[in-house]
Every structure is written in C-alpha cells, then in structure tokens.
Design an enzyme around this catalytic site. Structure first.
Site, mmCIF file in Angstrom:
data_model
loop_
_atom_site.group_PDB
_atom_site.id
_atom_site.type_symbol
_atom_site.label_atom_id
_atom_site.label_comp_id
_atom_site.label_asym_id
_atom_site.label_seq_id
_atom_site.Cartn_x
_atom_site.Cartn_y
_atom_site.Cartn_z
ATOM 1 N N ARG A 120 56.605 -13.724 9.810
ATOM 2 C CA ARG A 120 55.514 -14.681 9.581
ATOM 3 C C ARG A 120 54.343 -13.850 9.064
ATOM 4 N NH1 ARG A 120 53.249 -19.671 13.087
ATOM 5 N NH2 ARG A 120 55.045 -20.535 11.999
ATOM 6 N N HIS A 156 56.771 -22.611 3.978
ATOM 7 C CA HIS A 156 57.221 -22.678 5.373
ATOM 8 C C HIS A 156 58.599 -23.355 5.397
ATOM 9 C CE1 HIS A 156 57.203 -22.534 9.580
ATOM 10 N NE2 HIS A 156 56.273 -23.407 9.890
ATOM 11 N N GLN A 212 60.402 -24.914 8.669
ATOM 12 C CA GLN A 212 59.895 -26.195 9.134
ATOM 13 C C GLN A 212 60.589 -27.343 8.403
ATOM 14 O OE1 GLN A 212 57.442 -26.725 11.668
ATOM 15 N NE2 GLN A 212 58.318 -28.774 11.483
ATOM 16 N N ASP A 235 49.338 -32.165 7.421
ATOM 17 C CA ASP A 235 49.197 -30.871 8.095
ATOM 18 C C ASP A 235 47.690 -30.617 8.259
ATOM 19 O OD1 ASP A 235 49.710 -28.340 9.137
ATOM 20 O OD2 ASP A 235 50.206 -27.429 7.205
ATOM 21 N N CYS A 259 53.980 -30.765 11.255
ATOM 22 C CA CYS A 259 54.652 -29.553 11.745
ATOM 23 C C CYS A 259 54.075 -29.051 13.056
ATOM 24 C CB CYS A 259 54.613 -28.472 10.677
ATOM 25 S SG CYS A 259 52.940 -27.905 10.262
ATOM 26 N N ARG A 295 63.374 -27.496 15.353
ATOM 27 C CA ARG A 295 63.230 -26.108 14.881
ATOM 28 C C ARG A 295 64.331 -25.241 15.509
ATOM 29 N NH1 ARG A 295 58.343 -24.259 13.025
ATOM 30 N NH2 ARG A 295 59.598 -22.448 12.503
HETATM 31 N N1 NVA Z 1 49.701 -24.860 7.225
HETATM 32 C C1 NVA Z 1 49.707 -24.374 8.585
HETATM 33 C C2 NVA Z 1 51.052 -24.535 9.191
HETATM 34 C C3 NVA Z 1 51.157 -24.088 10.625
HETATM 35 C C4 NVA Z 1 52.539 -24.189 11.192
HETATM 36 C C5 NVA Z 1 49.291 -22.925 8.595
HETATM 37 O O1 NVA Z 1 49.713 -22.177 7.693
HETATM 38 O O2 NVA Z 1 48.523 -22.533 9.453
HETATM 39 N N1 CP Z 2 55.134 -25.526 13.081
HETATM 40 C C1 CP Z 2 55.044 -24.236 13.396
HETATM 41 O O1 CP Z 2 55.463 -23.354 12.650
HETATM 42 O O2 CP Z 2 54.488 -23.978 14.613
HETATM 43 P P1 CP Z 2 54.038 -22.568 15.175
HETATM 44 O O3 CP Z 2 52.864 -22.100 14.364
HETATM 45 O O4 CP Z 2 53.693 -22.838 16.607
HETATM 46 O O5 CP Z 2 55.179 -21.594 15.053
#
Ligand code: NVA
Ligand code: CP
Length: 299
Positions: free
Chosen positions: A102, A129, A132, A217, A257, A285
């Site tokens: 990540r 992502h 997801q 989101d 998500c 997930r």
């Molecule tokens: N768009 C959000 C998704 C979190 C799972 C982010 O990147 O923070």
């Molecule tokens: N949706 C998602 O990726 O959640 P987290 O940021 O908690 O991993």
C-alpha cells in the site's frame, strides 16, 4: 516462470477475473478449515499508509489458508530510510512467496513488480485500488447476479477508487456514469482507454438515473488531509443522499469502500439504509483476496 502480478485489474483477463469472483463466492460459502493451500507460504505486507480492512483481510486470509503474513511499516524496514526500491524488491522477494504493498506513488508498486521474483499485489496506491474492486464485484454478483450490461454511478472524487471502477467497467462490461467537479476528474488516459463505457454527467441526480449501483468515496484521500477544507467546498453538491438514490433504479445498491464520513460524501440515512451493502462489501475483501492469493501463489 515469470510471476503474475495484480497491480491493476488490467493485469488479469476478463475470464480470469470472473473465475476469481466465482471462486471467492465458493470459498465464502464452503469454508473448510482443512483446506490450506498456502501452508508454509509467507506474504510480506508493505504499508506506507494506514489500513484496517486491507491489513486484516490479507493477514486473516493467509492464516486461514495455512500461511502467514508479515506487517511492515516504513518504521520497520530500511525502505523508510531510503533503501532503493529495486534492491528491496529483490531482497524481500527472495524470502517470501508474495508481496502486497500500500503506497503513495503507484510507481512504487510497478517498480516492485518489475524487480520481484514473486507476485506483487497493489493494496492501494494513489492511482488504483484493484483489491477493493474484487470485493465490490463479488458483492454485486452475490446480491444481484452478473453486472455485465448494468449501469454503475460514481459520485465524487476522480480518485484511485474511481480509476479502478473505470477499469472494472472495461473488464466486467458495465456502463459507468460519473458525476464529479471539473477540477477533480479522473486521469484522462484511463478514461479514454475505457471508450464509451464511461460517461460524465453534470449532477449526481443525472448520473444516478436508472443506476443499478451507486458508489462514492471520501472527498479527501489519504495524503490529502491538508486539502480537506478546500475539498469540502468543491464537493458540497456531490453527496450521495436520498434524493440521489431516488433517481436510481429502485433496487439499486449503495457501496463505499470505507472508511466513510457520514454527512460529507454520503448521508447517514443512505449509508445506514436498506440499499447499502457496505459491510458485506468490507467482509468480501477477505474472500476475494483469498481467491486472489490462491490464484497468484498456487500456479
Ligand atoms: N480513496 C481512499 C480510499 C481508502 C480505502 C484513499 O485513498 O484514502
Ligand atoms: N477499503 C479499504 O481499503 O480500507 P482500509 O483503508 O481500512 O484498508
């Protein structure tokens, strides 16, 4: 044998993705504690950003399949002190069976994939992502059947989730209707590659017309905390609320998500209402990524 990676939904064929979703549903419905295809296998999980769902689902998934996972934050590894990505990818991949990252920059995921001897999974980058989307597609298939030919509405930021929805529209063959402020549109090359599967609308209500699934989101993603106030202004007309859901098909689902901000991108009555499937989506997930790990590691 070259490893297969999952940096994007486009790394798998349409057939492979559909098979994966069916496998995820099967694994969920017929849980067998004796089925341990990843016994002795190790997943390295490199996190530059926070996570609840991604970390727990990958770690639990590996454990349920008989393997294990190592959580690595920048504080724990030399990556946090600037060791080259190329060297890190070669070293880590010589010791584990799969790497999940990540990251802030999507290029970090790509660099790892280029230098890794084992499969690399994108657990969220600033661009995409894809994990997801596996869970979201599984959830739609479970609730409503095939998503091919359906209309999905994206309301809000043209961010990593939006980009993955655009890729999903190509791979799963649905129409994606997007409503977002002009300054927050998704990356044009990703939009262009999807051809006529993607269309833009001037308001959330217009975009949601006849939709089978409505998705949103957060307005400020991880790393954009400084822009929160500016974004609240820009996105104030882009909340998914009862009026928007009214425009959609009566049996439309709502997905997010998570984590979510009730009262910002979605009203509490929608996210906690009857059309919302956010907790099924979150649970999936686990199942979708177990199918992914099996696909990538047991080749
Ligand atoms: N768009 C959000 C998704 C979190 C799972 C982010 O990147 O923070
Ligand atoms: N949706 C998602 O990726 O959640 P987290 O940021 O908690 O991993």
């Amino acid at each position: 044998m070259q490893p297969r990676h999952f940096t994007s939904l486009l790394d798998l064929s349409q057939h492979e993705l559909r098979t994966l979703i069916q496998r995820a549903i099967q694994l969920k419905n017929h849980r067998d504690p004796d089925f341990q295809p990843l016994k002795g296998k190790v997943l390295a999980m490199v996190f530059e950003k926070s996570s609840t769902r991604t970390r727990i689902s990958f770690e639990a998934g590996m454990a349920q399949f008989g393997g294990s996972a190592i959580f690595l934050s920048p504080r724990d590894t030399q990556l946090g002190r600037g060791e080259p990505l190329e060297d890190s990818a070669r070293v880590i991949s010589s010791m584990v069976d799969c790497i999940m990252l990540r990251t802030h920059s999507h290029e970090t995921v790509n660099t790892f994939a280029r230098h890794s001897r084992v499969p690399v999974i994108n657990g969220l980058s600033d661009l995409l992502h894809p994990c997801q989307l596996l869970a979201d597609m599984q959830t739609y298939f479970e609730c409503r059947g095939d998503i091919a030919g359906k209309t999905v509405t994206w309301i809000g930021d043209g961010n990593n989730m939006c980009h993955s929805y655009i890729n999903a529209a190509r791979q799963f063959d649905f129409k994606l209707h997007i409503a977002c402020p002009i300054d927050y549109r998704p990356v044009q090359s990703i939009v262009d590659a999807a051809g006529d599967r993607v269309a833009f609308f001037n308001s959330p209500e217009l975009a949601a017309k006849q939709a089978n699934l409505v998705v949103t989101d957060v307005w400020a993603s991880m790393g954009q905390e400084d822009e929160q106030k500016k974004r609240e202004m820009a996105f104030q007309d882009y909340q998914v609320n009862a009026q928007v859901m009214q425009a959609a098909n009566p049996d439309a689902l709502f997905m997010h998500c998570l984590p979510a901000h009730r009262g910002e991108e979605v009203s509490a009555d929608v996210i906690d209402g009857a059309q919302s499937v956010i907790f099924q989506e979150a649970e999936n997930r686990l199942h979708a990524q177990k199918a992914l790990l099996e696909f990538l590691i047991c080749r």
